[in-house]
Design an enzyme around this catalytic site. Structure first.
Site, PDB file in Angstrom:
ATOM      1  N   LYS A  56       2.712 -15.305   2.665  1.00  0.00           N
ATOM      2  CA  LYS A  56       2.925 -15.995   1.378  1.00  0.00           C
ATOM      3  C   LYS A  56       4.430 -16.247   1.274  1.00  0.00           C
ATOM      4  O   LYS A  56       5.088 -15.913   0.282  1.00  0.00           O
ATOM      5  CB  LYS A  56       2.398 -15.159   0.218  1.00  0.00           C
ATOM      6  CG  LYS A  56       2.316 -15.895  -1.131  1.00  0.00           C
ATOM      7  CD  LYS A  56       1.409 -17.098  -1.129  1.00  0.00           C
ATOM      8  CE  LYS A  56       1.369 -17.775  -2.514  1.00  0.00           C
ATOM      9  NZ  LYS A  56       0.629 -19.060  -2.488  1.00  0.00           N
ATOM     10  N   ASP A  70      -6.842  -6.787   3.885  1.00  0.00           N
ATOM     11  CA  ASP A  70      -7.962  -6.119   3.192  1.00  0.00           C
ATOM     12  C   ASP A  70      -8.876  -7.156   2.549  1.00  0.00           C
ATOM     13  O   ASP A  70     -10.098  -7.095   2.646  1.00  0.00           O
ATOM     14  CB  ASP A  70      -7.393  -5.174   2.132  1.00  0.00           C
ATOM     15  CG  ASP A  70      -8.463  -4.515   1.291  1.00  0.00           C
ATOM     16  OD1 ASP A  70      -8.401  -4.625   0.055  1.00  0.00           O
ATOM     17  OD2 ASP A  70      -9.396  -3.937   1.883  1.00  0.00           O
ATOM     18  N   TYR A  85       0.829  -1.221   0.000  1.00  0.00           N
ATOM     19  CA  TYR A  85       0.000   0.000   0.000  1.00  0.00           C
ATOM     20  C   TYR A  85       0.854   1.257   0.000  1.00  0.00           C
ATOM     21  O   TYR A  85       0.478   2.281  -0.583  1.00  0.00           O
ATOM     22  CB  TYR A  85      -0.878   0.010   1.249  1.00  0.00           C
ATOM     23  CG  TYR A  85      -2.186  -0.702   1.102  1.00  0.00           C
ATOM     24  CD1 TYR A  85      -2.245  -2.044   0.771  1.00  0.00           C
ATOM     25  CD2 TYR A  85      -3.381  -0.027   1.290  1.00  0.00           C
ATOM     26  CE1 TYR A  85      -3.457  -2.700   0.636  1.00  0.00           C
ATOM     27  CE2 TYR A  85      -4.597  -0.672   1.164  1.00  0.00           C
ATOM     28  CZ  TYR A  85      -4.619  -2.004   0.840  1.00  0.00           C
ATOM     29  OH  TYR A  85      -5.825  -2.644   0.697  1.00  0.00           O
ATOM     30  N   ASP A 137     -12.886  -8.690   4.037  1.00  0.00           N
ATOM     31  CA  ASP A 137     -14.151  -8.647   3.279  1.00  0.00           C
ATOM     32  C   ASP A 137     -14.727 -10.054   3.156  1.00  0.00           C
ATOM     33  O   ASP A 137     -15.933 -10.252   3.260  1.00  0.00           O
ATOM     34  CB  ASP A 137     -13.929  -8.049   1.886  1.00  0.00           C
ATOM     35  CG  ASP A 137     -14.170  -6.537   1.861  1.00  0.00           C
ATOM     36  OD1 ASP A 137     -14.509  -6.011   0.783  1.00  0.00           O
ATOM     37  OD2 ASP A 137     -14.041  -5.905   2.918  1.00  0.00           O
ATOM     38  N   ASP A 192      -3.456 -18.218   0.524  1.00  0.00           N
ATOM     39  CA  ASP A 192      -4.439 -18.922  -0.313  1.00  0.00           C
ATOM     40  C   ASP A 192      -5.154 -20.000   0.501  1.00  0.00           C
ATOM     41  O   ASP A 192      -6.384 -20.143   0.443  1.00  0.00           O
ATOM     42  CB  ASP A 192      -3.793 -19.494  -1.574  1.00  0.00           C
ATOM     43  CG  ASP A 192      -2.414 -20.116  -1.340  1.00  0.00           C
ATOM     44  OD1 ASP A 192      -1.845 -19.933  -0.249  1.00  0.00           O
ATOM     45  OD2 ASP A 192      -1.917 -20.777  -2.264  1.00  0.00           O
TER      46      ASP A 192
HETATM   47  C1  LIG Z   1     -10.566   2.107   0.293  1.00  0.00           C
HETATM   48  C2  LIG Z   1      -9.329   1.219   0.439  1.00  0.00           C
HETATM   49  C3  LIG Z   1      -8.096   2.096   0.373  1.00  0.00           C
HETATM   50  C4  LIG Z   1      -9.373   0.497   1.780  1.00  0.00           C
HETATM   51  C5  LIG Z   1      -8.208  -0.471   1.902  1.00  0.00           C
HETATM   52  O1  LIG Z   1      -7.870  -1.133   0.909  1.00  0.00           O
HETATM   53  O2  LIG Z   1      -7.686  -0.568   3.028  1.00  0.00           O
HETATM   54  C6  LIG Z   1     -10.629  -0.326   2.004  1.00  0.00           C
HETATM   55  O3  LIG Z   1     -10.747  -1.392   1.105  1.00  0.00           O
HETATM   56  C7  LIG Z   1     -10.663  -0.857   3.409  1.00  0.00           C
HETATM   57  O4  LIG Z   1     -10.756  -2.089   3.585  1.00  0.00           O
HETATM   58  O5  LIG Z   1     -10.616  -0.002   4.336  1.00  0.00           O
HETATM   59 MG   LIG Z   2     -11.224  -3.225   1.966  1.00  0.00          MG
END
Ligand SMILES: CC(C)[C@H](C(=O)O)[C@@H](O)C(=O)O
Ligand SMILES: [Mg+2]
Ligand SMILES: NC(=O)c1ccc[n+]([C@@H]2O[C@H](COP(=O)([O-])OP(=O)(O)OC[C@H]3O[C@@H](n4cnc5c(N)ncnc54)[C@H](O)[C@@H]3O)[C@@H](O)[C@H]2O)c1
Length: 365
Positions: free
Chosen positions: A192, A248, A137, A252, A224
């Protein structure tokens, strides 16, 4: 003592969901001084930059930040430094918010809302800890150039840099092991290492730090395999910790174990305990302005703010109990709706949490 809170709603559903969290904070009658400022696309429109100096200074001077979300398709062609996402990335870097906590809890009333079999996620309570200010990042150099080697020398190419220093890995490892001590004393470090030198180094440093925590079990898992295990047997995890990019993605994925990404709160802390609190999801432009976004991740993030940065544990408990009561009453925003429950909008969900906190009783519209 009055706590100063910077309220940064941002874009899309960010304004809708933050309004509900502020509504909840207001009824708790706490000594909070909340000040709102623009970030993301909203700030770009009024100040020509996603993180105006005035907003950054407000955040730096605050005890905690309540953040909504930033981003919208219309800004995706802007030069990167002006894109809305630079607001959240800039705040994380400027405030040194290296430790990101993303608890994935499947509330018993939402077992049916998950895309996984009930027996796999019933009672799920895992904590994803994501290193938040390093990795690819923020690695430099990055950019565009003409390839001088590889498969197509002379062709245009883009490149980024993945990197972690020993202190960056050590400090997040200590956070993970200390968190695990307050839970089931089990840490899964995700890397990884079989491909990437950066994550072989991560694995080596984590193994060294672990020697200070003989009471905590440590396993290493390739990312993975971790992605697969999260849907195969998610309850085998307790504290899952990893780098910025993998965190990240896996968070999700973990959100869907809870029934919806609209249920996943987060806390991002620096070494001084100052924190930024935001839902793990984004600005959801596909549903923005429709009044249907689930505000619970943001409301639960506000509870984390009260607990982690303001030492208001009783108030945090009241919010979390109210969320459970609203779910038990069968209220559901569309993302978590199922047959036999009551579909409500963003505001109604916020009103229901307020009613549960004030004891006025939850009404089903
Ligand atoms: C918007 C993006 C920069 C951010 C990240 O990748 O950290 C988002 O996906 C999160 O999870 O907060
Ligand atoms: Mg995110
Ligand atoms: N921290 C942040 O500010 C943050 C985090 C992630 C994405 N983003 C940005 O958000 C924008 C949209 O990104 P995306 O679509 O990939 O991710 P997203 O998280 O905004 O949305 C993904 C899906 O989840 C749904 N969703 C998200 N939050 C919800 C909620 N509270 N209630 C109900 N449904 C919800 C959306 O409708 C969409 O279908 C992009 O500009 C991205 O950069 C910002």
């Amino acid at each position: 003592m009055t706590h100063k809170i910077a309220v940064l709603p941002g874009d899309g559903i960010g304004t809708e969901i933050v309004a509900e969290a502020v509504k909840v904070l207001n009824v708790l009658e706490l000594p909070l001084e909340m000040e709102t400022a623009p970030v993301g696309g909203a700030a770009y429109e009024v100040a020509g930059h996603p993180l105006p100096e005035a907003t950054l200074k407000l955040a730096q001077a605050s005890d905690a930040i309540l953040f909504g979300a930033v981003g919208d398709w219309k800004y995706d062609t802007l030069e990167r430094r002006l894109r809305p996402e630079q607001a959240i990335l800039g705040l994380r870097k400027a405030l040194g918010l290296f430790a990101n906590f993303r608890p994935a809890i499947c509330y018993e009333q939402l077992v049916g809302a998950s895309s996984l079999k009930p027996e796999l996620i019933a009672g799920l309570d895992i904590l994803i800890i994501r290193e938040l200010t390093g990795d690819i990042y923020f690695g430099q150099p990055r950019g565009r150039r003409v390839a001088t080697d590889g498969h197509f020398p002379g062709a245009e190419e883009a490149f980024d840099t993945m990197r972690y220093s020993r202190p960056e890995i050590e400090r997040i490892a200590h956070v993970a092991f200390q968190a695990a001590r307050k839970r089931s004393k089990k840490v899964t470090s995700v890397d990884k290492a079989n491909v990437l030198e950066t994550f072989q180094f991560w694995k080596d440093v984590v193994t060294e730090v672990h020697k200070e925590y003989p009471d905590v079990a440590l396993e290493h898992m390739y990312v993975d395999n971790a992605a697969m295990q999260l849907v195969k047997a998610p309850k085998k995890f307790d504290v899952l910790f990893t780098g910025n990019m993998f965190g990240d993605i896996l968070s999700d994925e973990a959100a869907m174990l809870t029934g919806s990404i609209g249920m996943l709160p987060s806390a991002s802390l620096n070494a001084n305990g100052q924190g930024l609190y935001e839902p793990s999801h984004g600005s959801a432009p596909d549903i923005a302005g429709q009044g249907v976004a689930n505000p619970l991740a943001t409301i639960l993030s506000a509870a984390m703010m009260l607990r982690f940065s303001l030492n208001q544990h009783e108030a945090a408990d009241r919010i979390e109990s109210a969320v459970r009561a609203v779910l038990a009453a069968g209220l559901r925003t569309p993302d978590i709706w199922s047959e036999g429950t009551t579909r409500v909008g963003t505001r109604e969900m916020g009103d229901a949490v307020v009613a549960a906190i004030t004891g006025k009783g939850i009404t089903k519209s």
